[in-house]
Design an enzyme around this catalytic site. Sequence first.
Site, PDB file in Angstrom:
ATOM      1  N   ARG A   1       6.064  -1.756  -2.477  1.00 44.86           N
ATOM      2  CA  ARG A   1       5.647  -0.356  -2.388  1.00 44.86           C
ATOM      3  C   ARG A   1       5.837   0.200  -0.982  1.00 44.86           C
ATOM      4  NH1 ARG A   1      -0.124  -0.375  -5.726  1.00 44.86           N
ATOM      5  NH2 ARG A   1       0.693  -1.296  -7.653  1.00 44.86           N
TER       6      ARG A   1
ATOM      7  N   GLU B   1       1.153 -12.196  -4.055  1.00 47.35           N
ATOM      8  CA  GLU B   1       2.154 -11.243  -4.542  1.00 47.35           C
ATOM      9  C   GLU B   1       2.254 -10.073  -3.562  1.00 47.35           C
ATOM     10  OE1 GLU B   1       2.247  -7.817  -7.973  1.00 47.35           O
ATOM     11  OE2 GLU B   1       1.360  -9.739  -8.521  1.00 47.35           O
TER      12      GLU B   1
ATOM     13  N   LYS C   1       1.914  -9.855 -17.576  1.00 51.55           N
ATOM     14  CA  LYS C   1       0.882  -9.238 -16.743  1.00 51.55           C
ATOM     15  C   LYS C   1       0.277  -8.066 -17.512  1.00 51.55           C
ATOM     16  CE  LYS C   1       0.829  -6.260 -12.610  1.00 51.55           C
ATOM     17  NZ  LYS C   1       1.608  -5.879 -11.416  1.00 51.55           N
TER      18      LYS C   1
END
Length: 212
Positions: free
Chosen positions: A46, A42, A129
């Site tokens: 950011r 993943e 998640k």
Amino acid sequence: MTADLTDLLADARIVPVLTVPDPTTAAPLARALSAGGARCAEVTFRTPSAEQVVKAMAAQGDLAVGAGTVLTAEQAERAVAAGARFVVSPGLDHEVVARCRELGVPVVPGVATATEVMGALRAGLDTVKLFPAEPLGGRAMLRALAAPFPGVRFMPTGGIDAAGLPGYLAEPSVLAVGGSWMATPALLASGDYAEIRRLTAEAVERSMRWPT
């Protein structure tokens, strides 16, 4: 979530969570993760170069590369255009979920409360998640949320390290565990791909003791 990604996460059991500022490190990072036995990764959105990183890692062909920290529908579009095979969000945003559906890409939203799990179920999702897992209460919080939702599978992420991995994988509600310890910013900055490979292999070996 589509069956193919559910199967992928169930087989992988670990999801390296990557924040990669320099896109030139993406290809050797992908090779190191693959050499360590990782099946997916993943890439967090950011950094300004996240799209380039997704594209470069996906081009290696050995990893199922997803996009994480996706906050908006527009980011989801860019992630999928770059080659992301799945989308992960820190929270439950129905616009992100809807856009991923339109794009035909699986999405794993973040949840921290029972209300958010119910929202995910109403959206037709059964994999979420738990984030941030450790600050929320770790395995105790996971069990508390899983109890009233026996059909939901969790991908706890946030604050989990190598020592905590086996405990999470032992939980029946856990499909896979996300973690950043396998490829930290410090390891990427130093170009220590051998250590990234070692840490990944260690995590993969531990995960094999706890099949789904």
